[in-house]
Design a protein around this motif. Structure first.
Motif, short mmCIF file in Angstrom:
data_model
loop_
_atom_site.label_atom_id
_atom_site.label_comp_id
_atom_site.label_asym_id
_atom_site.label_seq_id
_atom_site.Cartn_x
_atom_site.Cartn_y
_atom_site.Cartn_z
N TYR A 1 -41.91 25.06 6.65
CA TYR A 1 -42.77 26.22 6.94
C TYR A 1 -41.84 27.09 7.76
N ASN A 2 -41.47 26.54 8.98
CA ASN A 2 -40.85 27.51 10.00
C ASN A 2 -39.38 27.50 9.76
N LEU B 1 -42.57 21.99 12.15
CA LEU B 1 -43.69 23.14 12.25
C LEU B 1 -43.44 23.53 13.86
N ALA B 2 -43.32 24.87 13.95
CA ALA B 2 -43.36 25.45 15.31
C ALA B 2 -44.50 25.18 16.17
N THR B 3 -45.64 25.32 15.81
CA THR B 3 -46.85 25.12 16.60
C THR B 3 -46.93 23.85 17.18
N ASP B 4 -46.61 22.79 16.11
CA ASP B 4 -46.76 21.29 16.77
C ASP B 4 -45.39 21.19 17.46
N GLY C 1 -52.96 11.58 11.24
CA GLY C 1 -52.89 13.08 11.31
C GLY C 1 -51.87 13.68 12.00
N PRO C 2 -50.61 13.37 11.85
CA PRO C 2 -49.55 13.53 12.77
C PRO C 2 -49.03 14.94 13.03
N TYR C 3 -48.22 15.14 14.07
CA TYR C 3 -47.62 16.20 14.42
C TYR C 3 -46.38 16.50 13.25
N PHE C 4 -46.21 17.57 12.72
CA PHE C 4 -45.09 17.72 11.82
C PHE C 4 -43.96 18.32 12.60
N GLN D 1 -44.39 23.09 19.66
CA GLN D 1 -44.80 23.65 21.20
C GLN D 1 -46.11 22.77 21.43
N THR D 2 -46.80 22.47 20.81
CA THR D 2 -47.97 21.54 21.45
C THR D 2 -47.33 20.24 21.94
#
Lengths: 204, 204
Positions: free
Chosen positions: A6-7, A56-59, A101-104, A61-62
């Motif tokens: 996605y990113n 995935l950038a949001t994951d 429900g993993p971090y991508f 960062q989290t």
């Protein structure tokens, strides 16, 4: 398009003689659209340990925020920095906690361990560790990166030669991937210094 | 079809948003203000699911106000952006908000800043940003004409260029836009760009 694409991202870590290098691309995209060309994918955990997060950038960062939190707690309790091997196990555990429900994200960990021995490893999004003695890659351009690194890598390179090799491998691979690129960010870490450099590649 | 875009200039940040409230093929109203004044020196331009947009931005606004009441000083723009990202990230795997946000603010110490926060909680500090179908036109126009430290006149001129581009090239282009600006004197409405005025409600 897969959620991992996605990113867009590209990451390499390479081992040299008592040093290591970690490099990433700089593009932040939303599928086919480029949002920014100065996105940071490599984070410093401490002076001798760097973490790159692709996917995935949001994951990313989290995950970075959670791992920094855990490392800071470790520093308070143990009154020292984490060893790279320990940190890799921590990342693996944090990722496996979210098994269903993993971090991508695909992390790349690079650090200097005991006696300045370089350590690199990567893992998949659920924490399966992959240790390597030479190089590890991650991101949308990973297939190209494997090929480029395999061709250009030699063991026991000094810091300057390592910088050249990792930069060429990164730039030539991201030029074949539309989702990553827009320059590069290279960190070369020796026992005495950390050198950060920005690469200018094909800006497209 | 919602168009939101913004940029940073010399000592200010400007954001523009369309003002159509649309439900399927029906335009409910064409003077819906999608840029919320978060506090004295911050603006949130939001696009996405209408219910989520209003609920989420009001939630952020009230929490930012609460921080100021509790601590006696306002949040910095970076802190507000990170708080917003945190709320979106926490909700992401529970009941996600479908809201894309451009957060513009002015801090005395660091000057103007603009943060791109998309609906899956990707946070990035940018000089120019845009969301929606309009972004295909406004980002390219801004890439062509933007330079750092633009004056207010130059920036508004560029905003108008983007609006003209959106109006002429987007198939269901929104007729009206609102432009808001934030600088050392605070966050305020700058102008409206209207081509369609709502009919006045007749007196009962």
């Amino acid at each position: 398009m897969s959620i991992f694409e996605y990113n867009g991202s590209a990451l390499i870590a390479m081992v040299g003689k008592n040093c290591f290098a970690i490099a990433s691309d700089r593009r932040l995209g939303v599928q086919l659209q480029t949002i920014a060309t100065d996105f940071q994918r490599i984070y410093k955990i401490h002076d001798r340990l760097f973490l790159g997060l692709s996917g995935l950038a949001t994951d990313a960062q989290t995950l970075y925020q959670r791992l920094v939190f855990r490392h800071k707690l470790y520093q308070l309790r143990e009154e020292r920095d984490m060893k790279p091997e320990t940190f890799a196990s921590l990342v693996s555990a944090v990722l496996y906690e979210k098994r269903f429900g993993p971090y991508f994200c695909q992390p790349v960990i690079a650090g200097l361990g005991e006696e300045d021995k370089p350590f690199i490893c990567t893992m998949d999004s659920i924490g399966a560790k992959e240790l390597a003695k030479d190089f590890v890659v991650a991101g949308t351009a990973s297939e190209s990166l494997y090929g480029a690194c395999e061709a250009m890598f030699k063991p026991d390179m000094e810091a300057e030669e390592l910088f050249e090799t990792i930069s060429q491998a990164l730039l030539s691979s991201v030029d074949r991937d539309c989702l990553s690129g827009w320059g590069g960010h290279v960190y070369v870490i020796t026992p005495t210094e950390v050198k950060e450099r920005i690469l200018k590649g094909r800006m497209d | 079809m919602e168009c939101v875009f913004g940029m940073v200039g010399e000592g200010f940040a400007v954001v523009a948003a369309d003002t159509s409230a649309v439900h399927s093929i029906l335009v409910h109203k064409s003077n819906e203000d999608k840029i919320m004044v978060l506090d004295s020196h911050k603006l949130i331009a939001a696009s996405g699911e209408p219910g989520d947009r209003v609920q989420f931005t009001e939630y952020i606004q009230k929490n930012v106000a609460l921080y100021q009441f509790r601590n006696g000083i306002p949040l910095t723009t970076a802190a507000a952006a990170n708080f917003t990202r945190g709320e979106l990230a926490t909700a992401l795997r529970k009941n996600p908000y479908s809201v894309n946000i451009l957060l513009a603010g002015y801090d005395k110490e660091t000057g103007p800043s603009l943060y791109y926060i998309d609906y899956i909680a990707t946070l990035h500090k940018v000089d120019k940003g845009a969301f929606g179908y309009g972004s295909y036109f406004s980002l390219s126009t801004m890439d062509r004409h933007y330079h750092s430290r633009m004056s207010v006149e130059e920036a508004i001129d560029l905003v108008d260029k983007c609006i003209i581009e959106i109006r002429s090239r987007l198939v269901v282009a929104p007729p009206n836009f609102v432009i808001k600006i934030v600088d050392k004197d605070g966050a305020r409405e700058y102008a409206w760009r209207e081509t369609v005025k709502d009919a006045d409600v007749a007196a009962a």
